[in-house]
Write a protein that holds these residues in place. Sequence first.
Motif, PDB file in Angstrom:
ATOM      1  N   THR A 168     -19.989 -14.700  10.163  1.00  0.00           N
ATOM      2  CA  THR A 168     -19.478 -15.940  10.766  1.00  0.00           C
ATOM      3  C   THR A 168     -18.866 -15.734  12.143  1.00  0.00           C
ATOM      4  OG1 THR A 168     -17.418 -15.582   9.564  1.00  0.00           O
ATOM      5  CG2 THR A 168     -19.026 -17.074   8.546  1.00  0.00           C
ATOM      6  N   SER A 169     -18.543 -14.468  12.451  1.00  0.00           N
ATOM      7  CA  SER A 169     -17.845 -14.226  13.732  1.00  0.00           C
ATOM      8  C   SER A 169     -18.807 -14.243  14.912  1.00  0.00           C
ATOM      9  CB  SER A 169     -17.122 -12.874  13.656  1.00  0.00           C
ATOM     10  OG  SER A 169     -16.453 -12.674  14.860  1.00  0.00           O
ATOM     11  N   THR A 170     -18.257 -14.769  16.075  1.00  0.00           N
ATOM     12  CA  THR A 170     -19.085 -14.786  17.290  1.00  0.00           C
ATOM     13  C   THR A 170     -18.405 -14.012  18.412  1.00  0.00           C
ATOM     14  OG1 THR A 170     -18.042 -16.902  17.782  1.00  0.00           O
ATOM     15  CG2 THR A 170     -20.287 -16.978  16.863  1.00  0.00           C
ATOM     16  N   VAL A 171     -17.160 -13.604  18.126  1.00  0.00           N
ATOM     17  CA  VAL A 171     -16.414 -12.874  19.172  1.00  0.00           C
ATOM     18  C   VAL A 171     -16.811 -11.395  19.142  1.00  0.00           C
ATOM     19  CG1 VAL A 171     -14.115 -12.319  20.047  1.00  0.00           C
ATOM     20  CG2 VAL A 171     -14.490 -14.448  18.765  1.00  0.00           C
ATOM     21  N   ARG A 209     -17.174 -11.982   7.164  1.00  0.00           N
ATOM     22  CA  ARG A 209     -16.565 -12.162   8.500  1.00  0.00           C
ATOM     23  C   ARG A 209     -17.593 -11.890   9.592  1.00  0.00           C
ATOM     24  NH1 ARG A 209     -11.600  -8.370   8.648  1.00  0.00           N
ATOM     25  NH2 ARG A 209     -11.633  -8.821  10.898  1.00  0.00           N
ATOM     26  N   ASP A 265     -14.227  -8.858  17.873  1.00  0.00           N
ATOM     27  CA  ASP A 265     -14.037  -8.912  16.423  1.00  0.00           C
ATOM     28  C   ASP A 265     -15.203  -8.245  15.704  1.00  0.00           C
ATOM     29  OD1 ASP A 265     -11.762 -10.270  16.881  1.00  0.00           O
ATOM     30  OD2 ASP A 265     -12.485 -12.234  16.154  1.00  0.00           O
ATOM     31  N   ILE A 266     -16.407  -8.541  16.182  1.00  0.00           N
ATOM     32  CA  ILE A 266     -17.608  -7.975  15.542  1.00  0.00           C
ATOM     33  C   ILE A 266     -17.562  -6.452  15.568  1.00  0.00           C
ATOM     34  CG2 ILE A 266     -20.129  -7.751  15.714  1.00  0.00           C
ATOM     35  CD1 ILE A 266     -20.174 -10.672  16.676  1.00  0.00           C
ATOM     36  N   VAL A 269     -14.940  -5.194  13.049  1.00  0.00           N
ATOM     37  CA  VAL A 269     -15.398  -5.290  11.655  1.00  0.00           C
ATOM     38  C   VAL A 269     -16.462  -4.235  11.365  1.00  0.00           C
ATOM     39  CG1 VAL A 269     -16.572  -6.782   9.989  1.00  0.00           C
ATOM     40  CG2 VAL A 269     -14.826  -7.732  11.470  1.00  0.00           C
ATOM     41  N   ASP A 278     -15.673  -8.276   4.620  1.00  0.00           N
ATOM     42  CA  ASP A 278     -16.012  -7.923   6.003  1.00  0.00           C
ATOM     43  C   ASP A 278     -17.397  -8.419   6.381  1.00  0.00           C
ATOM     44  OD1 ASP A 278     -13.600  -6.817   6.397  1.00  0.00           O
ATOM     45  OD2 ASP A 278     -14.276  -4.719   6.548  1.00  0.00           O
TER      46      ASP A 278
END
Length: 237
Positions: free
Chosen positions: A88-91, A85, A94-95, A98, A82
């Motif tokens: 690396t996540s930009t949305v 993730r 999603d952030i 997580v 997690d």
Amino acid sequence: MRATPGQQQLLLKINQLESELRRSKKALADLQSGDSLRELQHEMRASSEVMLSAQARYENLEVDIARILTDLELVEARIERDQQRLATSTVPKDIAGVQSELAALADRKSLLETSELELLETRDSAGFEVEEAKVLRAELAEKISVIESTIAVELGKLQSSVSIVEEQLRTSRASAPVELLEGYDRKASRGVPIGRLDDRDCGACRIALTSAVFSEIKSASEDELPTCPNCEAFLVR
Ligand SMILES: [Zn+2]
């Protein structure tokens, strides 16, 4: 009853040997009954139960702890994944997802760690109980073996002393006149068969003779074996 002074002494000796034989046989029976060992053997059985039950608890706790460790590994792997993730996540959606999962995983991890600590403590105390029981059992085994060897030695001694006394008794009885021995045995079947006159006291019943009986006994011929008027034992002067 007539008996020479030598025969009177012989009867006293027979009586003394018979008492000795009774005492030795009683001691022998006591030893053979194993009373002195019974309590220790009982303690030994009790400590076996304590040890086996603590051992079983210890093993069950080991299984529980292993299960928790596996769960912890899974949770930690998931946290790591997690976090990657998250890095690396930009949305934003999603952030947020997580992050909320990470919070739940952190709670889960902390619960698992608390349980692990508690289980480790309980397991250690079970392990301590096992060790304590082992020490106690070793001590008991030592005591039991000491008593057993003492018993073996004592039994040997008593058995040989019984044989010796029995042999002496056979010899002594064989040299006593039959009629005298019959009189002695009749008295022995009812109580103490013979006693030495001790001042004015009968050596068998410890009751003092009256003056009249005392002087009568004192003045009787030495081949005469008088009888105590109280307990009917032969009286040797
Ligand atoms: Zn008496």
